[in-house]
Write a protein that holds these residues in place. Structure first.
Motif, PDB file in Angstrom:
ATOM      1  N   HIS A 126      25.665 -35.983  12.012  1.00  0.00           N
ATOM      2  CA  HIS A 126      24.568 -36.538  11.225  1.00  0.00           C
ATOM      3  C   HIS A 126      23.557 -37.192  12.164  1.00  0.00           C
ATOM      4  CE1 HIS A 126      22.724 -40.075   9.053  1.00  0.00           C
ATOM      5  NE2 HIS A 126      22.260 -39.040   8.387  1.00  0.00           N
ATOM      6  N   GLY A 127      22.306 -36.835  12.005  1.00  0.00           N
ATOM      7  CA  GLY A 127      21.250 -37.437  12.809  1.00  0.00           C
ATOM      8  C   GLY A 127      20.272 -38.194  11.930  1.00  0.00           C
ATOM      9  N   GLU A 128      20.122 -39.484  12.183  1.00  0.00           N
ATOM     10  CA  GLU A 128      19.139 -40.272  11.436  1.00  0.00           C
ATOM     11  C   GLU A 128      17.743 -39.699  11.659  1.00  0.00           C
ATOM     12  OE1 GLU A 128      19.627 -42.747   9.394  1.00  0.00           O
ATOM     13  OE2 GLU A 128      21.784 -43.090   9.715  1.00  0.00           O
ATOM     14  N   ASP A 129      16.897 -39.820  10.631  1.00  0.00           N
ATOM     15  CA  ASP A 129      15.523 -39.359  10.776  1.00  0.00           C
ATOM     16  C   ASP A 129      14.826 -40.125  11.897  1.00  0.00           C
ATOM     17  OD1 ASP A 129      15.877 -37.624   8.721  1.00  0.00           O
ATOM     18  OD2 ASP A 129      14.672 -38.715   7.263  1.00  0.00           O
ATOM     19  N   ILE A 130      14.104 -39.402  12.731  1.00  0.00           N
ATOM     20  CA  ILE A 130      13.292 -40.040  13.763  1.00  0.00           C
ATOM     21  C   ILE A 130      12.037 -40.593  13.107  1.00  0.00           C
ATOM     22  CG2 ILE A 130      11.876 -39.607  15.815  1.00  0.00           C
ATOM     23  CD1 ILE A 130      13.955 -37.648  16.764  1.00  0.00           C
ATOM     24  N   PRO A 131      11.751 -41.883  13.271  1.00  0.00           N
ATOM     25  CA  PRO A 131      10.566 -42.465  12.617  1.00  0.00           C
ATOM     26  C   PRO A 131       9.293 -41.758  13.072  1.00  0.00           C
ATOM     27  CG  PRO A 131      12.006 -44.180  13.498  1.00  0.00           C
ATOM     28  CD  PRO A 131      12.513 -42.884  14.042  1.00  0.00           C
ATOM     29  N   GLU A 202       2.831 -42.599  28.262  1.00  0.00           N
ATOM     30  CA  GLU A 202       4.001 -41.898  27.740  1.00  0.00           C
ATOM     31  C   GLU A 202       5.285 -42.311  28.461  1.00  0.00           C
ATOM     32  OE1 GLU A 202       1.463 -37.772  26.923  1.00  0.00           O
ATOM     33  OE2 GLU A 202       3.017 -37.848  28.472  1.00  0.00           O
ATOM     34  N   GLY A 203       5.159 -43.148  29.480  1.00  0.00           N
ATOM     35  CA  GLY A 203       6.295 -43.431  30.327  1.00  0.00           C
ATOM     36  C   GLY A 203       6.453 -42.352  31.372  1.00  0.00           C
ATOM     37  N   GLN A 204       7.316 -42.578  32.329  1.00  0.00           N
ATOM     38  CA  GLN A 204       7.512 -41.571  33.374  1.00  0.00           C
ATOM     39  C   GLN A 204       8.444 -40.475  32.894  1.00  0.00           C
ATOM     40  OE1 GLN A 204       8.701 -42.741  37.483  1.00  0.00           O
ATOM     41  NE2 GLN A 204      10.109 -41.003  37.321  1.00  0.00           N
ATOM     42  N   PRO A 205       8.096 -39.216  33.135  1.00  0.00           N
ATOM     43  CA  PRO A 205       9.058 -38.144  32.870  1.00  0.00           C
ATOM     44  C   PRO A 205      10.249 -38.282  33.811  1.00  0.00           C
ATOM     45  CG  PRO A 205       6.821 -37.282  33.165  1.00  0.00           C
ATOM     46  CD  PRO A 205       6.803 -38.707  33.600  1.00  0.00           C
ATOM     47  N   PRO A 206      11.416 -37.785  33.417  1.00  0.00           N
ATOM     48  CA  PRO A 206      12.557 -37.847  34.327  1.00  0.00           C
ATOM     49  C   PRO A 206      12.296 -37.043  35.589  1.00  0.00           C
ATOM     50  CG  PRO A 206      13.029 -36.449  32.448  1.00  0.00           C
ATOM     51  CD  PRO A 206      11.749 -37.150  32.142  1.00  0.00           C
ATOM     52  N   TYR A 251      11.412 -40.238  26.695  1.00  0.00           N
ATOM     53  CA  TYR A 251      10.089 -39.685  26.989  1.00  0.00           C
ATOM     54  C   TYR A 251       9.493 -39.035  25.738  1.00  0.00           C
ATOM     55  CZ  TYR A 251       6.560 -36.512  28.854  1.00  0.00           C
ATOM     56  OH  TYR A 251       5.396 -35.817  29.058  1.00  0.00           O
ATOM     57  N   PHE A 252      10.301 -38.292  25.005  1.00  0.00           N
ATOM     58  CA  PHE A 252       9.803 -37.660  23.783  1.00  0.00           C
ATOM     59  C   PHE A 252       9.407 -38.689  22.740  1.00  0.00           C
ATOM     60  CE2 PHE A 252      11.433 -33.701  25.448  1.00  0.00           C
ATOM     61  CZ  PHE A 252      10.559 -32.770  24.906  1.00  0.00           C
ATOM     62  N   LEU A 253      10.198 -39.731  22.591  1.00  0.00           N
ATOM     63  CA  LEU A 253       9.839 -40.776  21.644  1.00  0.00           C
ATOM     64  C   LEU A 253       8.516 -41.426  22.038  1.00  0.00           C
ATOM     65  CD1 LEU A 253      13.262 -42.553  20.959  1.00  0.00           C
ATOM     66  CD2 LEU A 253      12.161 -40.715  19.666  1.00  0.00           C
ATOM     67  N   ASN A 254       8.299 -41.619  23.328  1.00  0.00           N
ATOM     68  CA  ASN A 254       7.039 -42.200  23.801  1.00  0.00           C
ATOM     69  C   ASN A 254       5.862 -41.291  23.498  1.00  0.00           C
ATOM     70  OD1 ASN A 254       8.552 -44.304  24.836  1.00  0.00           O
ATOM     71  ND2 ASN A 254       8.489 -43.577  26.937  1.00  0.00           N
TER      72      ASN A 254
END
Length: 336
Positions: A126-131, A202-206, A251-254
């Motif tokens: 189960h994955g909670e909805d991403i806001p 966006e923050g730094q990519p890995p 990173y994706f959330l950002n």
């Protein structure tokens, strides 16, 4: 009298402002650009690992026709067919029996569907909805939860995850894809080579990543695409292989908070293609065309393509539709 005081105060304010500007401009100016951390988000090397942690996954939300029975929900049925093919069918099941088949489900997926998938051998997660921000909401509420697929990118209990849309069928075992160099070897992000592509809001990519996919046949003729298919700048989000990491997921959330970095109307397809754009710091890698085909044709089938993505219960050549219905019948006879 009052006018003179106000004029005097105004003059003092202007003098103070000019003085501050002069002091600021007369100071030696220095700017230290942000430097990327080349150790951020490094990945575990799996090349010499005897027991790498691989998984094959799909995603299931509620039917586009709410209230459908289990038998009439074709996306649910397709997820069952895919589970059957990966885990049980002698012609297509994984050669490595320790590779789980994951089904990431949303809140709306009923307990009955979850239990049926578990009896089929799938691991239901189960994955909670991403806001979502207002700008990422498409207005089509059924499809907004497609962003939940990104949760797979944070599942660090696995070294590599192969994602396939639920409306995919297999023609042969798919787990050999984990032996491809695009899966085995982590690519260094181009943080030094392309510093202008780092958007710090966006923050730094890995510093390292694995993301491989197939060119989207929808851009080269759809059903009439040539075989072998042409390569394109964009990939199909119905089939991809990635190395999960906390840093990549963050990173994706950002990125999702920054307006407007991608077109939300095509949801995860646009977001993934933005993050892994060809000219960015994490350009996606092309897998061999024999692994997957979107808008599949008989040429793809006859050419030995391992996975075919489409709503084959209603779309595509008759030979492929017949294949889907035959798999449904076979699966239902075995998975009682």
């Amino acid at each position: 009298m009052m006018a003179r005081i106000n004029l005097h105060l105004y003059g003092l304010a202007v003098f103070a402002a000019v003085t501050l500007v002069y002091v600021f401009l007369s100071r030696p100016f220095s700017f230290t650009p942000r430097v990327a951390d080349l150790t951020y988000g490094r990945l575990r090397d799996v090349r010499d690992d005897r027991f790498p942690r691989y998984a094959i996954a799909t995603f299931l939300s509620e039917s586009s026709s709410p209230g459908d029975s289990l038998a009439e929900d074709y996306y649910f049925t397709s997820a069952r067919i895919l589970a059957y093919q990966v885990l049980h069918d002698g012609r297509t099941k994984s050669n490595h029996t320790n590779i789980p088949f994951l089904v990431l489900v949303t809140d709306e997926v009923s307990d009955a569907k979850r239990e049926r998938l578990q009896r089929d051998g799938a691991q239901v997660i189960h994955g909670e909805d991403i806001p979502l921000n207002r700008w990422t909401s498409t207005g089509a509420t059924h499809w907004n939860n497609q962003f939940n697929k990104l949760r797979l990118l944070g599942m660090t209990q696995y070294d590599r995850i192969l994602f396939l849309d639920a409306d995919t069928i297999l023609t042969r075992p798919i787990d050999g894809i984990f032996n491809e160099p695009q899966s085995q070897v982590a690519a260094p992000s181009l943080l030094v080579e392309r510093p202008k592509q780092i958007r710090w809001d966006e923050g730094q990519p890995p510093a390292e990543y694995v993301f491989a996919a197939r060119s989207d046949n929808g851009l080269t003729g759809q059903r009439e695409h040539p075989f072998p298919p042409k390569e394109t700048d964009e990939f199909s989000a119905a089939f991809w292989l990635a190395a999960p990491s906390v840093e990549l997921y963050q990173y994706f959330l950002n990125v999702m908070t920054q307006y407007p970095r991608f077109d939300p109307k095509t949801m995860d397809q646009a977001l993934l293609n933005y993050a892994f754009r060809r000219d960015g710091t994490m350009p996606w890698q092309e897998l061999n065309y024999t692994w997957s085909a979107s808008w599949p044709s008989t040429s793809d089938l006859n050419g030995g393509v391992a996975s075919l993505h489409d709503r084959l219960w209603t779309m595509g050549p008759d030979s492929l539709k017949d294949r889907w219905w035959a798999l449904k019948k076979k699966m239902e006879a075995v998975m009682t």
